[in-house]
Design a protein around this motif. Structure first.
Motif, PDB file in Angstrom:
ATOM      1  N   SER A  11       1.099  -0.904  -0.019  1.00 43.60           N
ATOM      2  CA  SER A  11      -0.439   0.288  -0.117  1.00 43.60           C
ATOM      3  C   SER A  11       0.432   1.539  -0.039  1.00 43.60           C
ATOM      4  O   SER A  11       0.401   1.982   0.262  1.00 43.60           O
ATOM      5  CB  SER A  11      -1.024   0.423   1.038  1.00 43.60           C
ATOM      6  OG  SER A  11      -2.290  -0.757   1.050  1.00 43.60           O
ATOM      7  N   CYS A  37       3.231   1.598  -3.650  1.00 44.26           N
ATOM      8  CA  CYS A  37       2.613   0.792  -4.659  1.00 44.26           C
ATOM      9  C   CYS A  37       3.281   0.633  -6.859  1.00 44.26           C
ATOM     10  O   CYS A  37       4.326   0.854  -6.328  1.00 44.26           O
ATOM     11  CB  CYS A  37       1.401   1.393  -5.016  1.00 44.26           C
ATOM     12  SG  CYS A  37      -0.020   2.446  -3.150  1.00 44.26           S
ATOM     13  N   SER A  95      -4.179   8.422  -0.516  1.00 44.79           N
ATOM     14  CA  SER A  95      -4.918   6.920  -2.084  1.00 44.79           C
ATOM     15  C   SER A  95      -6.017   7.267  -2.433  1.00 44.79           C
ATOM     16  O   SER A  95      -6.960   6.373  -2.763  1.00 44.79           O
ATOM     17  CB  SER A  95      -4.879   5.912  -0.340  1.00 44.79           C
ATOM     18  OG  SER A  95      -3.768   5.519  -0.203  1.00 44.79           O
ATOM     19  N   ALA A 125      -8.275   7.622  -7.702  1.00 39.34           N
ATOM     20  CA  ALA A 125      -9.104   6.274  -7.737  1.00 39.34           C
ATOM     21  C   ALA A 125     -10.343   6.117  -7.445  1.00 39.34           C
ATOM     22  O   ALA A 125     -11.001   5.375  -7.858  1.00 39.34           O
ATOM     23  CB  ALA A 125      -8.633   5.775  -6.337  1.00 39.34           C
ATOM     24  N   VAL A 176      -1.820   5.428  -5.386  1.00 41.39           N
ATOM     25  CA  VAL A 176      -2.099   5.298  -6.872  1.00 41.39           C
ATOM     26  C   VAL A 176      -2.114   5.155  -8.052  1.00 41.39           C
ATOM     27  O   VAL A 176      -1.473   4.382  -9.670  1.00 41.39           O
ATOM     28  CB  VAL A 176      -3.694   5.900  -7.231  1.00 41.39           C
ATOM     29  CG1 VAL A 176      -4.435   4.786  -8.481  1.00 41.39           C
ATOM     30  CG2 VAL A 176      -4.550   6.009  -5.824  1.00 41.39           C
ATOM     31  N   SER A 215      -8.956  -0.008 -10.244  1.00 41.37           N
ATOM     32  CA  SER A 215      -9.678  -0.433  -8.819  1.00 41.37           C
ATOM     33  C   SER A 215     -10.173  -0.805  -9.035  1.00 41.37           C
ATOM     34  O   SER A 215     -11.226  -2.035  -7.637  1.00 41.37           O
ATOM     35  CB  SER A 215      -9.595   1.270  -8.644  1.00 41.37           C
ATOM     36  OG  SER A 215      -8.300   1.665  -8.643  1.00 41.37           O
ATOM     37  N   THR A 234      -9.192   0.926  -2.828  1.00 36.07           N
ATOM     38  CA  THR A 234      -7.639   0.721  -3.234  1.00 36.07           C
ATOM     39  C   THR A 234      -6.592   0.203  -2.464  1.00 36.07           C
ATOM     40  O   THR A 234      -6.359  -1.214  -2.494  1.00 36.07           O
ATOM     41  CB  THR A 234      -7.260   2.124  -3.312  1.00 36.07           C
ATOM     42  OG1 THR A 234      -7.023   2.998  -1.977  1.00 36.07           O
ATOM     43  CG2 THR A 234      -7.371   2.566  -4.104  1.00 36.07           C
ATOM     44  N   TRP A 262      -3.430  -4.135  -1.644  1.00 38.76           N
ATOM     45  CA  TRP A 262      -3.410  -2.691  -2.483  1.00 38.76           C
ATOM     46  C   TRP A 262      -3.857  -3.521  -4.058  1.00 38.76           C
ATOM     47  O   TRP A 262      -3.899  -4.041  -4.441  1.00 38.76           O
ATOM     48  CB  TRP A 262      -2.766  -1.790  -2.689  1.00 38.76           C
ATOM     49  CG  TRP A 262      -2.627  -1.226  -3.535  1.00 38.76           C
ATOM     50  CD1 TRP A 262      -2.387  -0.788  -4.705  1.00 38.76           C
ATOM     51  CD2 TRP A 262      -3.030   0.477  -3.080  1.00 38.76           C
ATOM     52  NE1 TRP A 262      -2.347   0.706  -5.194  1.00 38.76           N
ATOM     53  CE2 TRP A 262      -2.566   1.066  -4.016  1.00 38.76           C
ATOM     54  CE3 TRP A 262      -2.871   0.653  -1.797  1.00 38.76           C
ATOM     55  CZ2 TRP A 262      -2.873   2.347  -4.070  1.00 38.76           C
ATOM     56  CZ3 TRP A 262      -3.412   2.542  -2.009  1.00 38.76           C
ATOM     57  CH2 TRP A 262      -3.711   3.174  -3.068  1.00 38.76           C
ATOM     58  N   GLY A 276      -5.035  -0.310  -6.356  1.00 38.45           N
ATOM     59  CA  GLY A 276      -4.478   0.622  -7.018  1.00 38.45           C
ATOM     60  C   GLY A 276      -5.092   0.191  -8.573  1.00 38.45           C
ATOM     61  O   GLY A 276      -4.672  -0.746  -8.588  1.00 38.45           O
TER      62      GLY A 276
END
Length: 385
Positions: free
Chosen positions: A27, A30, A181, A185, A203, A285, A315, A358, A360
């Motif tokens: 996370s 990423c 985050s 997204a 992201v 996502s 995400t 994660w 994303g």
């Protein structure tokens, strides 16, 4: 596929035949965008001053791409600042808070960090509204005559605000959104956000150390009309001789940026543009989160920390594991890493013991789907160890 119960999981011993092709589920930083390779980065700005013509042009190009991808109105300024999202958010706090009352919302680790800054460092005596990990407080209780600070998408809790409807258009205070985050997204309501911050490392799959500060017109007005009571370090100064330092929002950074990191995020932004921009990123996502939801639904021993799907992150998805403590999760994550099946999936250190996956846009849905059987294997292996 039938449900995999805790009892069934203990009998699973064979390793799955297929691994995620790119097992990068951290996370932050990423996963890099699909197809990324260092040799593909433009290099004309490397080894050059960030204040040279080419340096400033590449920084401005990165800003222009971010504006285009986000559909950000001309009323909002974008600045590249030091210190990742943390530096950007603290820059906003130190330069703008103190003009009126402050309300801080905290439902995860970083929100608590802003509470600490407001209480212990700036000594503002804010109103603090909290909720446990996995939950949101009652947003209707927020007093918008105050400046209000919150995380749009809680990376450490897997909880997001559902939308911007709870933010009034006629608010008196400023809306400060730590959106590290969330930016790229979600389709954010920029008319409801006065200050937003994020980092390329989320992201976009960019590199760390650089933050992005987005200011709406009301935030600019606050900066130019209000002087805080405390001294400001050089890297926080956004005003010069009573006027906004406009150069910061035109690629003239306050301190020296990494031009390699700039070229890296330009690669990511151009990749995103090729997907159709923001909506292409959102679609990826959403597909990843849906694939992980399916994995969770099929396993009785796995759950969502954010039980309410309406406030669940798309995400940074945080999962509960039946009967798990911190030691078990550490073993679980270590087993996956040793098999090159999944990297960095243990939950955040301050959060309840669990997993964090994660989802994303830089992650491929096929890799999320391939992760499910490996979670079964690791759960079984960790229980038997």
């Amino acid at each position: 596929m039938t449900d995999t119960t805790a009892a069934d999981a203990t009998s699973v011993s064979a390793k799955p035949a297929t691994r995620p092709a790119r097992p990068f589920f951290s996370s932050g930083p990423c996963a890099k965008p699909p197809g990324w390779d260092a040799s593909k980065l433009a290099c004309q700005s490397l080894g050059r001053s960030h204040r040279s013509k080419i340096g400033k042009a590449r920084l401005q190009y990165a800003i222009d791409l971010m504006r285009e991808m986000l559909g950000l109105p001309d009323t909002h300024r974008i600045g590249i600042v030091p210190g990742s999202d943390t530096g950007a958010f603290e820059m906003a706090m130190w330069t703008m808070l103190g003009a009126r009352g402050v309300t801080t919302l905290a439902w995860e680790s970083f929100g608590e960090g802003w509470v600490t800054d407001a209480v212990k460092q700036l000594k503002l005596e804010p109103t603090v509204i909290r909720a446990d990990y996995g939950r949101l407080p009652d947003l209707d209780t927020v007093d918008w005559s105050d400046d209000v600070l919150f995380t749009w998408n809680g990376t450490t809790s897997g909880v997001r605000v559902p939308d911007g409807e709870w933010i009034p258009a006629d608010r008196e205070g400023l809306c400060f959104a730590d959106a590290t985050s969330a930016v790229f997204a979600y389709d954010l309501p920029w008319d409801k956000i006065d200050v937003a911050t994020f980092s390329w490392q989320k992201v976009l799959g960019g590199e760390g150390a650089h933050g992005v500060l987005i200011l709406g017109p009301r935030a600019v007005e606050r900066l130019t009309e209000y002087t805080p009571a405390w001294p400001l370090p050089k890297v926080f100064r956004l005003v010069s001789k009573g006027a906004l330092a406009e150069g910061v929002f035109k690629g003239e950074t306050i301190n020296t940026p990494s031009m390699l990191a700039v070229e890296d995020v330009i690669f990511a932004l151009e990749w995103a543009k090729g997907l159709g921009g923001l909506h292409g990123l959102i679609a990826r996502s959403n597909a990843n989160a849906a694939a992980l939801d399916k994995i969770v639904a099929e396993r009785d021993w796995l759950g969502h920390l954010a039980v309410d799907s309406g406030i669940r992150s798309k995400t940074s998805v945080c999962l509960t594991v039946e009967g798990a403590d911190e030691a078990f999760i550490k073993k679980f994550a270590s087993l996956l890493e040793k098999e090159d099946a999944a990297y960095d999936v243990a939950g955040y250190r301050d959060a309840p013991p669990g997993l964090r996956i994660w989802c994303g846009a830089t992650v491929d849905t096929a890799d999320i789907e391939a992760l499910g059987p490996w979670l079964d294997w690791a759960y079984s292996a960790a229980r038997q160890a």
